[in-house]
Scaffold this motif. Structure first.
Motif, PDB file in Angstrom:
ATOM      1  N   UNK A  19       1.559 -10.118   5.989  1.00 55.18           N
ATOM      2  CA  UNK A  19       1.064  -9.487   4.771  1.00 55.18           C
ATOM      3  C   UNK A  19       0.887  -7.989   4.939  1.00 55.18           C
ATOM      4  N   UNK A  20       0.692  -7.535   6.187  1.00 53.92           N
ATOM      5  CA  UNK A  20       0.560  -6.101   6.423  1.00 53.92           C
ATOM      6  C   UNK A  20       1.774  -5.336   5.939  1.00 53.92           C
ATOM      7  N   UNK A  21       2.940  -5.997   5.877  1.00 56.42           N
ATOM      8  CA  UNK A  21       4.140  -5.328   5.395  1.00 56.42           C
ATOM      9  C   UNK A  21       4.237  -5.372   3.871  1.00 56.42           C
ATOM     10  N   UNK A  22       3.353  -6.101   3.248  1.00 58.50           N
ATOM     11  CA  UNK A  22       3.427  -6.249   1.804  1.00 58.50           C
ATOM     12  C   UNK A  22       2.506  -5.297   1.054  1.00 58.50           C
ATOM     13  N   UNK A  23       1.621  -4.612   1.752  1.00 54.57           N
ATOM     14  CA  UNK A  23       0.766  -3.656   1.068  1.00 54.57           C
ATOM     15  C   UNK A  23       1.214  -2.248   1.442  1.00 54.57           C
TER      16      UNK A  23
END
Length: 385
Positions: A19-23
């Motif tokens: 998820x860190x790549x999605x924000x």
């Protein structure tokens, strides 16, 4: 007092695309001098109000990169280190009454909570002559001032977070003394008396402690917030030397003892071993010095852009720049996962009128956290039991 002891799960196995790549982050304002707070007035204007530590409140209009001074309190404020203009809260009826409240350290280094009003003829300017001091608290040392303040979404009371008075290890054991206003969460009624009234359901209204006190046992609750959806309270309490913690009180809120200086996080502090946790509300999450050194409490996301992130509590660390998202599971436990590893000195989180979360970099910038507009589809996350 309610004792809340929850199973803590901090080991998280992320999916192939974490998820860190999605924000991402969208720059809202730059060139600010030590921003340490972000909020909105709830008046439909879309403005962000940013607290600058030296004593100014400035208006930021997202998309315009134009900074305007709303109120300048620098002549009456001692700033530097952990002192300064530390908190700002708009009255729930601000659109109608123009009242707002600030928390700052005065020229003597003591805590002041005061009311101001907006200028009669200019919504972008406060009236500096409207000041009305509600509360003064002597500060024995220069650090651990707390300073955040918010109106409860369900009770309309003003809640004020105070640190333990400073130095190290709370030498005066102030946080555990209910008669002392330091190391506490205070709750007052700014509409019912002069300078304020005591809510009749405060725990010490009939004696045994200071009537303003709601909760005890905090070290330096730098930032706290309420979940607007359900009224839950979450606090980021800065640790001593080993552990940072997130505290939680579920609604309907009950008085609590968060444990300091008996506990630091989930661990004994004074005494260093064999301490009793009876009657204490223990943190739901903690982390050690490998992850950071000063927790910055955040907000539960209730915005409209990303339904999959709704209910996620965003928080971060001032030193490491890491941002985490925590969620409560069906069994009552909380899990957390790292969402971003930034270069920011994270001094505060805040929300705009739409519920979108912003983060302050103490070096001078405000960023909006851009979440994926995924239509509510959240990929599964496998968590280590």
């Amino acid at each position: 007092m309610r004792t809340v002891i929850l199973t803590l799960s901090l080991l998280v196995t992320l999916p192939a695309e974490p998820l860190a790549q999605e924000i991402s982050f969208s720059e809202v304002a730059i060139g600010l001098s030590a921003p340490i707070g972000i909020t909105n007035a709830g008046d439909g204007s879309g403005r962000l109000f940013v607290i600058l530590q030296a004593g100014e409140i400035v208006i930021v209009r997202p998309g315009e990169m134009l900074i305007e001074t709303f109120l300048d309190l620098r002549p009456i404020i001692a700033s530097g280190g952990e002192r300064g203009l530390l908190g700002l809260a708009f009255h729930p009826l601000y659109r109608d009454n123009g009242r707002f409240f600030v928390n700052y350290t005065d020229l003597s280094g003591d805590t002041v909570v005061a009311e101001y009003r907006v200028s009669a003829g200019d919504p972008d300017r406060a009236d500096p002559g409207s000041a009305r001091v509600l509360l003064r608290i002597d500060q024995p040392f220069s650090n651990h001032n707390g300073g955040d303040l918010h109106f409860g979404p369900r009770d309309g009371r003003l809640w004020i977070a105070t640190g333990d008075g400073g130095l190290g290890g709370d030498p005066g054991n102030r946080a555990q003394n209910p008669s002392n206003l330091l190391g506490k969460l205070l709750r007052i009624d700014v509409d019912g008396g002069l300078p304020y009234a005591i809510p009749p359901d405060n725990p010490y209204v009939n004696g045994g402690g200071a009537p303003e006190v709601w909760a005890i046992g905090l070290r330096n609750p730098w930032r706290f917030s309420f979940d607007p959806a359900n009224g839950d309270l979450l606090i980021g309490d800065v640790g001593q030397n080993s552990f940072e913690e997130i505290d939680w009180l579920p609604a309907p809120l009950e008085p609590a003892n968060f444990g300091w200086r008996v506990m630091e996080g989930l661990h004994c502090f004074n005494p260093p071993s064999g301490c009793s946790t009876a009657g204490l509300t223990l943190p739901i999450l903690e982390y050690g010095r490998t992850s950071g050194c000063s927790v910055t409490g955040g907000h539960v996301y209730r915005g409209l852009r990303s339904r999959s992130f709704r209910g996620t509590y965003f928080y971060g660390d001032y030193c490491s720049g890491r941002i985490w998202g925590a969620r409560q599971q069906e069994d009552g436990s909380w899990t957390t996962e790292e969402l971003a590893n930034t270069t920011f000195l994270i001094s505060a989180f805040g929300v705009d009128e739409g519920g979108e979360i912003h983060v302050a970099d103490h070096r001078g910038a405000i960023h909006r956290i851009v979440l994926p507009d995924d239509g509510g589809r959240r990929r599964a996350v496998r968590r280590t039991p």
